[in-house]
Design an enzyme around this catalytic site. Structure first.
Site, PDB file in Angstrom:
ATOM      1  N   HIS A  53       6.631  -2.361  -4.111  1.00 43.85           N
ATOM      2  CA  HIS A  53       7.515  -1.776  -3.108  1.00 43.85           C
ATOM      3  C   HIS A  53       8.548  -2.781  -2.611  1.00 43.85           C
ATOM      4  O   HIS A  53       8.320  -3.985  -2.632  1.00 43.85           O
ATOM      5  CB  HIS A  53       6.695  -1.309  -1.899  1.00 43.85           C
ATOM      6  CG  HIS A  53       5.703  -0.234  -2.235  1.00 43.85           C
ATOM      7  ND1 HIS A  53       6.070   1.061  -2.493  1.00 43.85           N
ATOM      8  CD2 HIS A  53       4.357  -0.277  -2.365  1.00 43.85           C
ATOM      9  CE1 HIS A  53       4.995   1.776  -2.755  1.00 43.85           C
ATOM     10  NE2 HIS A  53       3.932   0.996  -2.694  1.00 43.85           N
ATOM     11  N   ARG A 315      -7.903   3.134  -0.446  1.00 48.91           N
ATOM     12  CA  ARG A 315      -7.152   2.120   0.298  1.00 48.91           C
ATOM     13  C   ARG A 315      -7.982   1.779   1.534  1.00 48.91           C
ATOM     14  O   ARG A 315      -8.551   2.652   2.175  1.00 48.91           O
ATOM     15  CB  ARG A 315      -5.802   2.624   0.776  1.00 48.91           C
ATOM     16  CG  ARG A 315      -5.035   3.513  -0.195  1.00 48.91           C
ATOM     17  CD  ARG A 315      -4.786   4.780   0.481  1.00 48.91           C
ATOM     18  NE  ARG A 315      -3.679   5.592   0.024  1.00 48.91           N
ATOM     19  CZ  ARG A 315      -3.877   6.837  -0.363  1.00 48.91           C
ATOM     20  NH1 ARG A 315      -5.106   7.318  -0.481  1.00 48.91           N
ATOM     21  NH2 ARG A 315      -2.860   7.600  -0.634  1.00 48.91           N
ATOM     22  N   SER A 342      -2.418  -0.115   1.453  1.00 43.02           N
ATOM     23  CA  SER A 342      -1.938   0.271   0.122  1.00 43.02           C
ATOM     24  C   SER A 342      -0.802  -0.596  -0.399  1.00 43.02           C
ATOM     25  O   SER A 342      -0.552  -0.649  -1.587  1.00 43.02           O
ATOM     26  CB  SER A 342      -1.493   1.732   0.144  1.00 43.02           C
ATOM     27  OG  SER A 342      -0.424   1.888   1.055  1.00 43.02           O
TER      28      SER A 342
END
Lengths: 486, 424
Positions: A53, A315, A342
């Site tokens: 990410h 998670r 996560s």
């Protein structure tokens, strides 16, 4: 009597633990990593969305946002040094209702505040031009060009192998049972295989970090699992996506996304279901249906008829929430990491750097080693070799001429390397994560009857002792009657 | 530069491949080569130690290895070349093959190719069976290989999902080996495999079969501990309240076979989504000139004997092609699946082929009819041939021979259609 004497014990061989092991191997230190499973990255780190990410939607101002954004900048170099599959494919965050469309400017502002400056709004036509197979309900989207995909387990294995090459000792299949302190100072870590003398302990136990924290009496939080179910689609499913397709997130979850994988499949998921059992990674009828229905809103052609497998990952959810990395005041030498949720696959290298700085601040002496080798090389997979490369490889080692996985074209040479590498594979799943054998369309129908015998031969163990994923998961029960009589 | 040139290359040495090589050689092709990825000839027949092979071709009841040996002896007698432990990785539309074996990469040029790669089993993943992912879930064929080739038992207490032939045969085999077979469940309202296997493997050994049932959960973290079965309604949805936990350490899957055509696609061969195999004409030639296909790679047969016959057919024409390098006739009649016909082979047929001899149509129905039916072959709406069946089931292939005298009835027609109609 000690099993081992060291300076630092890292508890947990997930993404974060492996990253810390590699980070600390840069210095003149003795480090040990203890992992209860038979392989690194066998739990949370292996079953997730496999995305690096940018941090565009992280909670603004949080430690998480800081570490995710920082980590994102490390990946180009990291992937090059460690040679793991990683591709900057970019994401499209897609609005399929007017309400969602109206949320996009706010998300863009959030990205800016997190220091992700290249996020931009796209209109409906532009989105559909980029990904024509998306739903015609699309209102528009956000482009997040630096969102990337990775093989999370290959990344963890790469970090672990590099750490080992630089002197870190890994104890796999070893569970921590206690942490010994005297006079407010860490003395040793007890494990199922014996006691390890150490003055530093880093708790990177992820899902189980609360239980480890309790061992030093420092647990003002709890961890509960949130399960996410996924589909993997056949490489030849009749639809293709080039970008990660994200839904507009809700308060609870990032939602159900569709992403290409580094190996050419599509990955679809996850659900977000709060459960109790920290090892309950089953998939459910309801969960899979929810994933399919949710994802079809973005990609209507998607169908479970094209799936080759499904999995669920957990998670760790911290109560209270939030990334927390702290050095203990009561127990000198103990550093706890918790709440790495996560985004942990992404943030792992930045968490490791943060832990390094924190440890130094509280007294760990870090003197760089002159002989640290940052490089780790993976064998080029047979499947991606050219004709000439294949011919050359076979000439050097004939095992390259023996295909053991028909779907992914994995050869015996690659299986042997996985078994005899510094972090040698000891189970069928460990070989799968290192070579892709068993990840294809037939899901181990072909290689699953061949690899156990290679493992048995190479490890010098009876084939009945070969497991899928550690003790208790033996593949065969014993010889047939006729064989017993012989 | 290709290291090797052949008239006919056959990929796979199961019943289709062996027969194709024999027929190609007998037709006059000189250099015929079989490439087999296993270490022995015979393909999957080698692990089929049960009987039931050869009843049609030899009028004898043979085991799989015995049946294979008859053809292996002929292959050797005819001087067909064989390469074992060799896997074909790529085929070009120009019939160049790339293969590897221990220590060697090969490039071969073929005048004709017969695809005879057979089929593979559907996996748990393809069915999306919910539950945990422990050790102890195997396809029936995997279990068969563990037991018959490697000599190891994959479990002690079994549940079986699906009632395909391999599943039923393995159920009995497991009983022979002292294992417990708790139950077989089948989602459809009828047995997936042959009636003879149902009787000889399940009924004779008191293995319970539950139709319209499926597995809705798998339990066990490391190794299977139980599966949960449930009855399903007419839309295959589990009926709440019908769940039952079956304690077991192994779940076997016998839930269908899929033609293995990864290689075919690389050669540009077009596949029929209904069969999963190539579109073929009456000579078993695919859309790519000179590339033929035979046996379970085309569509899954009920009996190995029929696969052998398909192999002979494809091999004969591949041999012919290799000698004359001539594509067959362009006069092609489409063969269409009509009412209650799932698919019918060949996909196209040269009407003049009937002058050379009878032509066989092979079909499966879409749904079972447990009453006498007519299977009608029609050309331009006019009946060409009619066959009566006492009943029809999707699990049993129907074969109809068009005799040479029917030639006149189909000449000039645009298409042939086959439909199944209940006798009234």
């Amino acid at each position: 009597m000690y099993l081992w004497k060291t300076d630092v014990v890292i508890i947990g061989g997930g993404s974060v633990g492996c990253a810390i092991a590699r980070e600390l191997s840069r210095f003149q230190l003795k480090s040990v990593l203890v992992e209860k499973n038979e392989d690194v990255c066998a739990l949370t780190g292996k079953a997730n969305s496999a995305i690096i990410h940018t941090g565009f939607d992280a909670p603004v101002g949080s430690l998480e946002a800081k570490l995710v954004v920082a980590a994102r900048r490390m990946y180009d170099q990291l992937a090059q040094e460690l040679d793991f599959p990683y591709q900057v494919v970019g994401a499209l965050l897609v609005a399929v209702t007017k309400e969602q469309w109206q949320l996009l400017p706010e998300l863009q502002r959030k990205a800016l505040r997190n220091g992700v400056f290249d996020v931009h709004l796209l209109g409906r036509e532009r989105v559909l031009a980029i990904e024509p197979e998306l739903s015609d309900q699309v209102y528009g989207g956000l482009a997040i060009p630096r969102e990337s995909i990775v093989s999370p387990y290959e990344m963890a294995i790469a970090m672990a192998e590099n750490a080992i090459a630089n002197g870190v000792k890994f104890f796999l299949g070893t569970r921590v049972t206690g942490i010994e302190t005297t006079g407010g100072t860490v003395q040793a870590v007890s494990t199922t295989r014996g006691k390890i003398k150490t003055s530093w302990v880093i708790n990177a136990a992820g899902m189980y970090c609360d239980e480890v924290a309790q061992m030093v009496g420092e647990c003002d939080f709890t961890i509960t699992p949130r399960r996410g179910e996924f589909f993997i689609m056949d490489k030849e499913a009749p639809y293709k996506l080039r970008h990660i397709i994200l839904p507009v997130p809700t308060r609870i979850s990032k939602g159900i996304l569709i992403s290409p994988t580094v190996s050419g499949n599509l990955l679809v998921g996850p659900t977000a279901e709060d459960i109790e059992d920290k090892s309950d990674t089953r998939v459910t009828v309801a969960g899979l249906a929810q994933v399919m229905t949710g994802a079809q809103k973005l990609l209507p052609a998607l169908s479970s008829a094209h799936t080759i497998t499904q999995y669920a990952g957990l998670r760790p959810v911290r109560h209270p929430e939030g990334y927390t990395v702290e050095a203990s005041r009561q127990n000198r030498g103990y550093i706890g990491i918790s709440g790495v949720r996560s985004t942990g696959v992404t943030s792992a290298p930045a968490v490791a750097a943060y832990v390094r700085d924190l440890a130094e601040e509280v007294g760990l002496k870090l003197i760089p080693r002159s002989n640290f080798n940052p490089l780790r090389r993976q064998l080029k997979p047979f499947a991606s070799m050219t004709y000439q490369e294949r011919a050359a490889a076979i000439k050097v080692d004939p095992h390259w001429g023996h295909v053991v996985c028909r779907c992914e074209h994995v050869t015996e040479a690659e299986v042997l390397r996985a078994i005899h590498s510094p972090l040698g594979a000891r189970s069928l799943d460990a070989i799968k994560r290192r070579t892709r054998a068993g990840m294809g369309r037939c899901q181990g129908g072909f290689c699953g009857v061949r690899i156990p015998f290679i493992l048995a031969r190479e490890l010098g163990i009876p084939v009945e002792a070969v497991t899928k994923k550690g003790p208790g998961s033996e593949i065969l029960v014993g010889p047939i009657r006729g064989e017993m009589m012989r | 530069m290709p290291e090797k040139k052949c008239d006919v290359v056959v990929i796979g040495s199961g019943p289709a491949g062996l027969a194709a090589a024999i027929a190609a050689k007998e037709r006059g092709a000189e250099d015929v080569l079989i490439i087999e990825r296993g270490e022995e000839l015979g393909g999957i027949l080698i692990q089929c130690i049960h009987t039931g092979f050869g009843l049609e071709i030899f009028q004898e009841d043979l085991t799989g290895p015995e049946y294979a040996q008859r053809f292996i002896d002929r292959v050797e007698g005819l001087g067909v070349e064989t390469m074992l432990g060799t896997m074909v990785l790529d085929i070009t539309p120009a019939r160049r093959l790339y293969a590897i074996q221990w220590g060697r990469l090969l490039e071969i040029e073929a005048r004709a190719i017969v695809l005879a790669m057979g089929c593979r089993e559907r996996s748990r993943g393809a069915l999306a069976i919910p539950g945990t992912r422990p050790a102890g879930i195997y396809t029936a064929g995997t279990a068969q290989r563990f037991i018959e080739i490697e000599g190891y038992m994959p479990g002690e207490r079994f549940a079986i999902l699906g009632s395909g032939d391999i599943g039923m045969i393995m159920a009995r085999r497991l009983v022979f080996e002292g294992a417990r077979v708790e139950r077989m469940v089948e989602v459809l309202p009828y047995v997936g495999g042959l009636v003879r296997n149902y009787v000889q493997c399940l009924v004779d050994y008191d293995i319970p079969l539950q139709l319209q049932h499926t597995v809705i959960d798998v339990k066990g973290r490391d190794r299977v501990e139980a599966v949960v079965s449930a009855q399903v309604d007419d839309n295959f949805q589990p009926i709440p309240g019908s769940e039952e936990t079956i304690p077991c350490d192994t779940l076997l899957l016998s839930v269908g076979l899929i033609p293995e055509n990864e290689l075919s696609k690389k050669a540009g061969v077009e596949l029929d989504p209904l069969t999963g195999g190539p579109y073929v004409d009456e000579t078993m030639q695919t859309n790519v000139p000179g590339i033929f296909a035979a046996g379970n790679v085309v569509h899954v047969y009920d009996l190995a004997d029929w696969v052998t016959e398909a192999g002979y057919l494809a091999g004969r024409h591949a041999g012919e092609y290799a000698i004359h390098q001539r594509r067959g006739s362009e006069r092609k009649l489409r063969v269409i699946a009509g009412d209650n016909v799932h698919h019918v082979l060949p996909h196209v047929l040269d009407p003049l082929s009937l002058e050379r001899g009878p032509q066989e149509l092979q079909l499966r129905v879409q749904w079972p009819v447990e009453a006498p039916v007519w299977v009608n072959v029609e050309a331009n709406g006019k009946l060409v041939k009619r066959k009566t069946e006492r009943y029809v089931r999707p699990s049993e292939m129907i074969r109809i021979k068009l005799p040479p005298e029917d030639h006149g009835k189909i000449v000039g027609a645009k298409e042939l259609s086959v439909r199944v109609e209940e006798k009234s």
